[in-house]
Design a protein around this motif. Structure first.
Motif, PDB file in Angstrom:
ATOM      1  N   PRO A 170     -81.332 130.271 -16.542  1.00 43.63           N
ATOM      2  CA  PRO A 170     -83.084 131.206 -16.724  1.00 43.63           C
ATOM      3  C   PRO A 170     -82.839 132.987 -16.665  1.00 43.63           C
ATOM      4  CG  PRO A 170     -83.085 129.681 -15.351  1.00 43.63           C
ATOM      5  CD  PRO A 170     -82.348 129.287 -15.407  1.00 43.63           C
ATOM      6  N   MET A 171     -81.559 133.187 -16.188  1.00 42.36           N
ATOM      7  CA  MET A 171     -81.373 134.892 -15.676  1.00 42.36           C
ATOM      8  C   MET A 171     -80.866 135.610 -17.629  1.00 42.36           C
ATOM      9  SD  MET A 171     -79.227 134.763 -12.580  1.00 42.36           S
ATOM     10  CE  MET A 171     -79.727 135.661 -12.378  1.00 42.36           C
ATOM     11  N   LEU A 172     -80.795 134.626 -18.309  1.00 47.54           N
ATOM     12  CA  LEU A 172     -80.514 134.772 -19.290  1.00 47.54           C
ATOM     13  C   LEU A 172     -81.433 134.939 -20.446  1.00 47.54           C
ATOM     14  CD1 LEU A 172     -76.590 133.766 -19.513  1.00 47.54           C
ATOM     15  CD2 LEU A 172     -77.401 135.151 -19.161  1.00 47.54           C
ATOM     16  N   PRO A 173     -81.731 136.087 -21.595  1.00 53.28           N
ATOM     17  CA  PRO A 173     -82.338 136.306 -22.833  1.00 53.28           C
ATOM     18  C   PRO A 173     -82.429 134.897 -23.579  1.00 53.28           C
ATOM     19  CG  PRO A 173     -81.835 138.069 -22.225  1.00 53.28           C
ATOM     20  CD  PRO A 173     -80.970 136.909 -21.396  1.00 53.28           C
ATOM     21  N   ASP A 174     -83.448 134.112 -24.022  1.00 55.56           N
ATOM     22  CA  ASP A 174     -82.942 133.540 -24.998  1.00 55.56           C
ATOM     23  C   ASP A 174     -82.231 133.445 -25.933  1.00 55.56           C
ATOM     24  OD1 ASP A 174     -85.026 131.632 -23.791  1.00 55.56           O
ATOM     25  OD2 ASP A 174     -87.065 132.451 -24.704  1.00 55.56           O
ATOM     26  N   ASP A 175     -82.065 134.336 -26.876  1.00 57.30           N
ATOM     27  CA  ASP A 175     -80.900 134.831 -27.841  1.00 57.30           C
ATOM     28  C   ASP A 175     -79.955 134.772 -27.414  1.00 57.30           C
ATOM     29  OD1 ASP A 175     -82.167 136.813 -26.798  1.00 57.30           O
ATOM     30  OD2 ASP A 175     -81.783 138.251 -28.320  1.00 57.30           O
ATOM     31  N   GLU A 176     -79.542 134.810 -25.606  1.00 57.36           N
ATOM     32  CA  GLU A 176     -78.213 135.275 -25.575  1.00 57.36           C
ATOM     33  C   GLU A 176     -77.927 133.612 -25.014  1.00 57.36           C
ATOM     34  OE1 GLU A 176     -76.134 137.687 -25.682  1.00 57.36           O
ATOM     35  OE2 GLU A 176     -77.697 139.137 -26.429  1.00 57.36           O
ATOM     36  N   LEU A 177     -78.176 133.269 -24.564  1.00 55.91           N
ATOM     37  CA  LEU A 177     -78.001 131.480 -24.103  1.00 55.91           C
ATOM     38  C   LEU A 177     -76.883 130.979 -24.560  1.00 55.91           C
ATOM     39  CD1 LEU A 177     -78.779 129.797 -21.736  1.00 55.91           C
ATOM     40  CD2 LEU A 177     -80.191 128.882 -22.538  1.00 55.91           C
ATOM     41  N   PRO A 178     -77.293 130.571 -26.113  1.00 51.55           N
ATOM     42  CA  PRO A 178     -76.044 129.379 -26.534  1.00 51.55           C
ATOM     43  C   PRO A 178     -75.200 130.410 -27.082  1.00 51.55           C
ATOM     44  CG  PRO A 178     -78.180 130.241 -28.282  1.00 51.55           C
ATOM     45  CD  PRO A 178     -78.579 130.980 -26.780  1.00 51.55           C
ATOM     46  N   LYS A 179     -74.984 131.713 -26.535  1.00 55.89           N
ATOM     47  CA  LYS A 179     -73.366 132.456 -27.014  1.00 55.89           C
ATOM     48  C   LYS A 179     -72.596 132.107 -25.105  1.00 55.89           C
ATOM     49  CE  LYS A 179     -72.788 137.247 -26.038  1.00 55.89           C
ATOM     50  NZ  LYS A 179     -73.513 138.189 -26.514  1.00 55.89           N
ATOM     51  N   ALA A 180     -73.441 132.660 -24.509  1.00 54.03           N
ATOM     52  CA  ALA A 180     -73.041 132.153 -22.832  1.00 54.03           C
ATOM     53  C   ALA A 180     -72.890 130.455 -22.103  1.00 54.03           C
ATOM     54  CB  ALA A 180     -74.353 132.655 -21.866  1.00 54.03           C
ATOM     55  N   LEU A 181     -73.021 129.535 -23.078  1.00 57.10           N
ATOM     56  CA  LEU A 181     -73.142 128.244 -22.669  1.00 57.10           C
ATOM     57  C   LEU A 181     -71.586 127.999 -23.483  1.00 57.10           C
ATOM     58  CD1 LEU A 181     -77.289 126.896 -23.538  1.00 57.10           C
ATOM     59  CD2 LEU A 181     -75.178 126.569 -21.384  1.00 57.10           C
ATOM     60  N   ALA A 182     -71.733 128.781 -24.747  1.00 50.27           N
ATOM     61  CA  ALA A 182     -70.543 128.500 -25.268  1.00 50.27           C
ATOM     62  C   ALA A 182     -69.471 128.664 -24.715  1.00 50.27           C
ATOM     63  CB  ALA A 182     -70.752 128.950 -26.881  1.00 50.27           C
ATOM     64  N   HIS A 183     -69.478 130.000 -24.081  1.00 51.78           N
ATOM     65  CA  HIS A 183     -68.325 130.707 -23.664  1.00 51.78           C
ATOM     66  C   HIS A 183     -67.803 129.812 -21.726  1.00 51.78           C
ATOM     67  CE1 HIS A 183     -66.796 133.783 -25.427  1.00 51.78           C
ATOM     68  NE2 HIS A 183     -67.863 134.044 -25.866  1.00 51.78           N
ATOM     69  N   PHE A 184     -69.145 128.990 -21.039  1.00 54.32           N
ATOM     70  CA  PHE A 184     -68.735 128.803 -20.574  1.00 54.32           C
ATOM     71  C   PHE A 184     -67.851 127.413 -20.354  1.00 54.32           C
ATOM     72  CE2 PHE A 184     -70.631 125.404 -17.374  1.00 54.32           C
ATOM     73  CZ  PHE A 184     -70.488 126.161 -15.944  1.00 54.32           C
ATOM     74  N   GLN A 185     -68.221 126.414 -21.414  1.00 53.90           N
ATOM     75  CA  GLN A 185     -67.872 125.670 -21.636  1.00 53.90           C
ATOM     76  C   GLN A 185     -65.890 126.007 -22.441  1.00 53.90           C
ATOM     77  OE1 GLN A 185     -68.925 122.302 -22.332  1.00 53.90           O
ATOM     78  NE2 GLN A 185     -70.416 123.358 -21.071  1.00 53.90           N
ATOM     79  N   LYS A 186     -65.914 126.759 -22.580  1.00 53.43           N
ATOM     80  CA  LYS A 186     -64.172 127.332 -22.897  1.00 53.43           C
ATOM     81  C   LYS A 186     -64.216 127.662 -21.518  1.00 53.43           C
ATOM     82  CE  LYS A 186     -65.088 129.732 -27.450  1.00 53.43           C
ATOM     83  NZ  LYS A 186     -64.865 130.686 -27.920  1.00 53.43           N
ATOM     84  N   ALA A 187     -64.867 127.956 -20.190  1.00 55.04           N
ATOM     85  CA  ALA A 187     -64.162 128.056 -19.300  1.00 55.04           C
ATOM     86  C   ALA A 187     -63.532 126.851 -18.324  1.00 55.04           C
ATOM     87  CB  ALA A 187     -65.136 129.367 -18.319  1.00 55.04           C
ATOM     88  N   LEU A 188     -64.742 125.778 -18.694  1.00 55.31           N
ATOM     89  CA  LEU A 188     -64.639 124.850 -17.743  1.00 55.31           C
ATOM     90  C   LEU A 188     -63.111 123.547 -18.196  1.00 55.31           C
ATOM     91  CD1 LEU A 188     -67.932 122.800 -17.881  1.00 55.31           C
ATOM     92  CD2 LEU A 188     -66.722 123.508 -16.153  1.00 55.31           C
ATOM     93  N   ALA A 189     -62.422 124.058 -19.824  1.00 53.72           N
ATOM     94  CA  ALA A 189     -61.549 123.590 -20.420  1.00 53.72           C
ATOM     95  C   ALA A 189     -60.586 124.066 -20.189  1.00 53.72           C
ATOM     96  CB  ALA A 189     -62.332 123.881 -21.997  1.00 53.72           C
ATOM     97  N   GLY A 190     -60.742 125.332 -19.550  1.00 54.19           N
ATOM     98  CA  GLY A 190     -59.398 126.356 -18.481  1.00 54.19           C
ATOM     99  C   GLY A 190     -59.323 127.559 -19.141  1.00 54.19           C
ATOM    100  N   GLU A 191     -59.712 127.668 -20.635  1.00 50.57           N
ATOM    101  CA  GLU A 191     -59.139 129.013 -21.349  1.00 50.57           C
ATOM    102  C   GLU A 191     -60.193 129.961 -20.275  1.00 50.57           C
ATOM    103  OE1 GLU A 191     -60.854 129.011 -25.490  1.00 50.57           O
ATOM    104  OE2 GLU A 191     -60.299 127.468 -25.587  1.00 50.57           O
ATOM    105  N   THR A 192     -59.196 131.309 -20.780  1.00 50.44           N
ATOM    106  CA  THR A 192     -60.023 132.469 -19.559  1.00 50.44           C
ATOM    107  C   THR A 192     -60.777 133.489 -21.217  1.00 50.44           C
ATOM    108  OG1 THR A 192     -57.623 133.744 -20.184  1.00 50.44           O
ATOM    109  CG2 THR A 192     -58.232 131.975 -18.460  1.00 50.44           C
ATOM    110  N   GLY A 193     -61.423 134.616 -20.664  1.00 50.29           N
ATOM    111  CA  GLY A 193     -62.226 135.047 -21.528  1.00 50.29           C
ATOM    112  C   GLY A 193     -62.870 136.583 -20.894  1.00 50.29           C
ATOM    113  N   LEU A 194     -63.467 136.886 -22.384  1.00 52.82           N
ATOM    114  CA  LEU A 194     -64.390 138.295 -22.077  1.00 52.82           C
ATOM    115  C   LEU A 194     -65.662 138.390 -22.681  1.00 52.82           C
ATOM    116  CD1 LEU A 194     -63.490 141.665 -20.940  1.00 52.82           C
ATOM    117  CD2 LEU A 194     -64.982 141.469 -22.528  1.00 52.82           C
ATOM    118  N   PHE A 195     -67.029 138.388 -22.254  1.00 50.74           N
ATOM    119  CA  PHE A 195     -68.102 138.668 -23.326  1.00 50.74           C
ATOM    120  C   PHE A 195     -68.641 139.689 -22.284  1.00 50.74           C
ATOM    121  CE2 PHE A 195     -69.508 134.803 -21.265  1.00 50.74           C
ATOM    122  CZ  PHE A 195     -70.824 135.027 -20.984  1.00 50.74           C
ATOM    123  N   GLU A 196     -70.042 140.384 -23.566  1.00 57.27           N
ATOM    124  CA  GLU A 196     -70.715 140.654 -23.137  1.00 57.27           C
ATOM    125  C   GLU A 196     -72.059 140.366 -23.460  1.00 57.27           C
ATOM    126  OE1 GLU A 196     -70.957 145.432 -24.684  1.00 57.27           O
ATOM    127  OE2 GLU A 196     -69.606 145.409 -23.418  1.00 57.27           O
TER     128      GLU A 196
END
Length: 640
Positions: free
Chosen positions: A204-230
């Motif tokens: 709920p803290m993210l704009p609707d158009d930013e949520l898909p990108k954030a969720l994709a990076h969250f799944q990568k993090a759970l899988a053990g990846e490290t990364g950075l995004f804005e």
């Protein structure tokens, strides 16, 4: 053994040995002796103390703990076995034990060699046949355990301090995206207290158009990846901030760690730099084109003036010539205003007429205002004095406000739109108002519209920097700017600037006032633009002067070696030798000759040109020019 005989079941076997229990039952034993042996064999130290707080007896573990022979312990005062700082504490605990209260505590003992150890003590009263003999204390050495605990506590405190004092926000999330930990910097960036977010989902803290990108990076993090995004997120107060998120996985498929940095200000600076570079590029482009525009405009204006000077010119054609002359002057002002707005320069306060700057700005937007059907009303205080200000910066402020008003009125549904520009003197202030008939500004946004990147325009229609830059410029002038809604509808922006008395600037005169020269002069015109050369030759010849012209700086130098001229009109920009180089040659050859030079140029907004002209002390007639300006600056006839 024969096959016919069976072996006896008991043949060759001894009677079974008696069982241990049977032995204990047959053997008499002393229960007290058994108890003594058990206590002596315990790994924990046991010390029996009399009511006089002296040791009655102890086991081998106690002797090892205190570093004393077992036989030396009886009769030893308890205080001799405890560090000085703990003696009072231990005495109080033993007193409670004597009164029948079991005690459990920690203290520090000292060995015969002076070594200190931390022990966990359990003390109970010792009763025999109803008589109180003293206390029984069991001591366990916990020094290493305590040191490990202290080391762990210090480590945890150190990392907790790092966690809480970090300038970047740090948050952890469980596998479902719920906040689990949240540091102080995260509270500051988000505006939430940690108890408000722990256990809450981040989406709920993210704009609707930013949520898909954030969720994709969250799944990568759970899988053990490290990364950075804005991404962007909503603060508790509704403000939208830009953040940079670096993520990793402390526990695979269970937890995600995010380090979050607020880069809103950094992005703003980047946008300002981009805008500055754009303006610089525009300035360079316009500056390069200006000379090419001003030269033909100078020719058009000059020939229009020549036509108008013809006394036999028919009236109907005179009207056409006047229109050509007026439009050439108008085009010249537009080019000048574009150059003034686009050029990059150091802030420079000069005597400035606010009314004139407003007129220049409105002329820049004149076409847009007309085609949009916006009626412009100028309500100026004509008695308003000049003030020391940077006219270029003020024009940028006024252009921002006028452009915003245009766009606001375009969104409003009215038959007639009106833009009112008003100036008034209010004591020692000049008050400027820019008022439109648009939809106005929502009251809850009046305080936010000057924030960087805040805009009410549709996406792609603005950067949100115009008003914040305007606010900075007005504050640099020690003034104020604010927005309000007009009573009859629409928005009104108000600027108040202090009146600062003008002071001399020391700049070169563009055309110093003097009596027109009546002598017949020998004049050399050096300009690569044919129309300018021809126009000046015709005008000056009509005034009775002898005029020669050339398009080359080198040829001009050659002619001046062979002949003496009373005046030399030099264009600053030429293909072979520039006006600056030509003046330098003349000054080196004959300083008195340099005193006969008159410059003309279409590049007066160029700082390098302005600085050079100011250093020479010679007059300059800007293009497009009025012929009368040359009459004012021509020198007297050169002595033979």
């Amino acid at each position: 053994m024969s096959k016919g005989r069976r072996a006896s079941p008991t043949r060759g076997m001894q009677p079974p040995p008696p069982s241990p229990n049977a032995t204990l039952q047959r053997r008499a034993f002393d229960p007290l002796q058994v108890a003594v042996e058990i206590v002596a064999a315990l790994a924990d130290a046991v010390v029996v103390t009399g009511v006089d707080r002296h040791v009655l007896t102890a086991n081998r573990a106690a002797a090892e703990l205190f570093g004393r022979p077992l036989d030396d312990l009886p009769g030893t005062p308890i205080d001799d076995l405890v560090v000085i700082a703990e003696r009072q504490h231990v005495a109080e605990r033993e007193h409670r034990a004597v009164e029948g209260e079991e005690q459990r505590y920690e203290t520090t003992i000292v060995s015969a060699a002076g070594n200190e150890r931390i022990v966990a003590v359990s003390t109970t009263p010792l009763m025999v046949d109803g008589e109180l003999l003293g206390t029984v204390a069991t001591l366990r050495d916990v020094t290493e355990e305590k040191q490990a605990q202290d080391t762990l506590a210090r480590s945890e405190a150190r990392y907790r301090n790092l966690f809480e004092s970090a300038s970047d926000a740090i948050a952890t999330f469980d596998a479902n995206g719920r906040f689990t930990t949240f540091n102080h910097a995260a509270e500051i960036i988000s505006g939430y207290r940690r108890e408000e977010l722990v256990g809450q989902w981040f989406a709920p803290m993210l704009p609707d158009d930013e949520l898909p990108k954030a969720l994709a990076h969250f799944q990568k993090a759970l899988a053990g990846e490290t990364g950075l995004f804005e991404t962007s997120f909503y603060r508790k107060d509704g403000d939208v901030r830009t953040i940079q998120v670096t993520y990793s996985t402390p526990r695979l498929d269970e937890e995600v760690l995010c380090v979050i940095r607020d880069v809103t200000d950094q992005k703003m600076l980047q946008e300002q730099l981009i805008q500055s570079e754009k303006m610089s590029a525009i300035g360079q482009l316009v500056s390069g084109v200006a000379h090419e525009l001003n030269n033909p405009l100078a020719g058009i204006s000059a020939f229009a003036q020549l036509l108008l000077s013809e006394k036999r010119f028919p009236p109907d054609q005179r009207t056409a010539a006047e229109m050509i002359y007026a439009e050439a002057r108008r085009a010249s002002r537009i080019v000048q205003n574009l150059l003034t707005f686009a050029r990059q320069h150091k802030p420079e306060r000069t005597p400035t007429s606010v009314n004139q700057v407003l007129d220049d700005t409105l002329e820049l937007r004149g076409y847009e205002l007309r085609v949009r059907g916006i009626d412009v009303q100028r309500d100026y205080d004509e008695q308003s004095p000049e003030t020391m200000a940077d006219a270029h910066q003020l024009q940028q402020v006024f252009l921002n406000l006028i452009t915003n008003a245009e766009q606001a009125m375009e969104r409003a549904e009215r038959d007639q739109q009106r833009l009112t520009i008003r100036t008034r003197r209010a004591g020692d202030l000049i008050r400027i108002e820019v008022e439109d008939t648009g939809p106005g500004i929502p009251p809850n946004l009046l305080e936010r519209i000057f924030n960087p990147f805040f805009t009410t325009k549709p996406t792609g229609s603005g950067t949100g920097l115009g008003l914040s830059i305007s606010l900075g410029i007005v504050r640099e002038h020690e003034g104020r700017i604010w927005a309000e809604n007009a009573t009859q509808g629409g928005a009104r922006f108000v600027i108040e600037l202090p009146i600062v008395a003008p002071r001399p600037t020391g700049e070169f005169p563009s055309a110093p006032a003097s009596q027109p020269v009546a002598d017949r002069l020998h004049v050399l015109v050096v300009d690569d633009e044919a129309s300018v050369r021809v126009a000046l030759q015709r005008y000056l010849s009509g005034k009775g002067h002898e005029v020669e012209t050339t398009a080359s700086g080198r040829e001009a130098l050659a002619r001046m070696r062979e002949d003496a001229f009373d005046a030399v009109i030099i264009d600053m920009r030429m293909p072979d030798v520039s006006g600056e180089q030509l003046f330098g040659e003349l000054k080196a050859r004959d300083p008195s000759y340099a005193e006969r030079v008159i410059f003309t140029t279409g590049q007066l907004v160029d700082d390098s040109v302005r600085n050079f002209l100011a250093s020479t002390g010679r007059p300059c007639v800007p293009k497009p020019f009025e012929f009368s300006a040359f009459d004012q600056v021509l020198p007297a006839r050169r002595a033979s």
